[in-house]
Design a protein around this motif. Structure first.
Motif, PDB file in Angstrom:
ATOM      1  N   LEU A  24       0.875  -1.160   0.000  1.00  0.00           N
ATOM      2  CA  LEU A  24       0.000   0.000   0.000  1.00  0.00           C
ATOM      3  C   LEU A  24       0.919   1.218   0.000  1.00  0.00           C
ATOM      4  O   LEU A  24       1.319   1.710   1.045  1.00  0.00           O
ATOM      5  N   LYS A  25       1.277   1.640  -1.203  1.00  0.00           N
ATOM      6  CA  LYS A  25       2.212   2.753  -1.358  1.00  0.00           C
ATOM      7  C   LYS A  25       1.549   3.840  -2.195  1.00  0.00           C
ATOM      8  O   LYS A  25       0.828   3.542  -3.142  1.00  0.00           O
ATOM      9  N   GLY A  26       1.859   5.066  -1.870  1.00  0.00           N
ATOM     10  CA  GLY A  26       1.417   6.171  -2.702  1.00  0.00           C
ATOM     11  C   GLY A  26       2.336   6.298  -3.897  1.00  0.00           C
ATOM     12  O   GLY A  26       3.531   5.997  -3.821  1.00  0.00           O
ATOM     13  N   GLY A  27       1.783   6.725  -4.996  1.00  0.00           N
ATOM     14  CA  GLY A  27       2.582   6.918  -6.199  1.00  0.00           C
ATOM     15  C   GLY A  27       2.009   8.032  -7.042  1.00  0.00           C
ATOM     16  O   GLY A  27       0.898   8.515  -6.800  1.00  0.00           O
ATOM     17  N   TYR A  67       6.248   7.367 -10.362  1.00  0.00           N
ATOM     18  CA  TYR A  67       7.183   7.696  -9.290  1.00  0.00           C
ATOM     19  C   TYR A  67       6.607   7.217  -7.968  1.00  0.00           C
ATOM     20  O   TYR A  67       5.478   7.549  -7.609  1.00  0.00           O
ATOM     21  N   VAL A  68       7.389   6.409  -7.254  1.00  0.00           N
ATOM     22  CA  VAL A  68       6.995   5.888  -5.944  1.00  0.00           C
ATOM     23  C   VAL A  68       7.987   6.449  -4.923  1.00  0.00           C
ATOM     24  O   VAL A  68       9.120   5.964  -4.824  1.00  0.00           O
ATOM     25  N   PRO A  69       7.595   7.497  -4.163  1.00  0.00           N
ATOM     26  CA  PRO A  69       8.532   8.123  -3.228  1.00  0.00           C
ATOM     27  C   PRO A  69       9.148   7.155  -2.225  1.00  0.00           C
ATOM     28  O   PRO A  69      10.330   7.274  -1.896  1.00  0.00           O
ATOM     29  N   GLY A  72      11.913   5.644  -3.868  1.00  0.00           N
ATOM     30  CA  GLY A  72      12.904   6.617  -4.308  1.00  0.00           C
ATOM     31  C   GLY A  72      13.300   6.449  -5.760  1.00  0.00           C
ATOM     32  O   GLY A  72      14.397   6.834  -6.157  1.00  0.00           O
ATOM     33  N   VAL A  73      12.421   5.876  -6.553  1.00  0.00           N
ATOM     34  CA  VAL A  73      12.744   5.609  -7.952  1.00  0.00           C
ATOM     35  C   VAL A  73      11.492   5.820  -8.801  1.00  0.00           C
ATOM     36  O   VAL A  73      10.368   5.731  -8.300  1.00  0.00           O
ATOM     37  N   ALA A  74      11.714   6.102 -10.072  1.00  0.00           N
ATOM     38  CA  ALA A  74      10.609   6.214 -11.023  1.00  0.00           C
ATOM     39  C   ALA A  74      10.692   5.018 -11.965  1.00  0.00           C
ATOM     40  O   ALA A  74      11.765   4.687 -12.468  1.00  0.00           O
ATOM     41  N   TYR A 102       7.562  16.960  -6.465  1.00  0.00           N
ATOM     42  CA  TYR A 102       7.657  17.503  -5.097  1.00  0.00           C
ATOM     43  C   TYR A 102       8.076  16.488  -4.048  1.00  0.00           C
ATOM     44  O   TYR A 102       8.563  16.835  -3.007  1.00  0.00           O
ATOM     45  N   GLY A 103       7.827  15.164  -4.288  1.00  0.00           N
ATOM     46  CA  GLY A 103       7.982  14.134  -3.268  1.00  0.00           C
ATOM     47  C   GLY A 103       9.345  13.734  -2.884  1.00  0.00           C
ATOM     48  O   GLY A 103      10.352  13.822  -3.379  1.00  0.00           O
TER      49      GLY A 103
END
Length: 103
Positions: A24-27, A67-69, A72-74, A102-103
């Motif tokens: 469950l990650k924000g992207g 992009y998944v903060p 740390g990678v896109a 921004y992240g």
């Protein structure tokens, strides 16, 4: 007239799906169209792809940058399937964090 001999049919095992751990990650989907961004949730992820939950009204192209903060990678992504507000994507490569994000 002789009946033609048919070779025995080979049975191929059904390909196994790669285990997709639930996450469950924000992207952020970066479409490249006027630097357009769509927030999403990464629901499961593995080495070669992921399942994303997107807003119903979102317009997402067949290829984009995710992009998944937390990672740390896109990830460069190609859409494999679409169902309602879900997308299945295949990772085609990675890039460093986008400079304008921004992240």
């Amino acid at each position: 007239m002789a009946n033609p001999v048919t070779p025995p049919q080979q049975e191929f095992p059904e390909p196994q799906r790669e285990h997709r751990p639930r996450v469950l990650k924000g992207g952020t989907i970066i479409t490249g169209i006027q630097n357009s961004e769509v927030s999403c949730t990464v629901r499961n992820q593995h080495a070669s792809g992921a399942e994303l939950k997107i807003p119903l009204e979102a317009r997402v192209p067949d290829q984009f940058l995710l992009y998944v903060p937390l990672d740390g990678v896109a990830y460069r992504c190609a859409v494999r399937w679409r169902r309602s507000n879900r997308l299945g994507v295949r990772f085609t490569g990675t890039e460093p964090k986008p400079k304008l994000h921004y992240g």
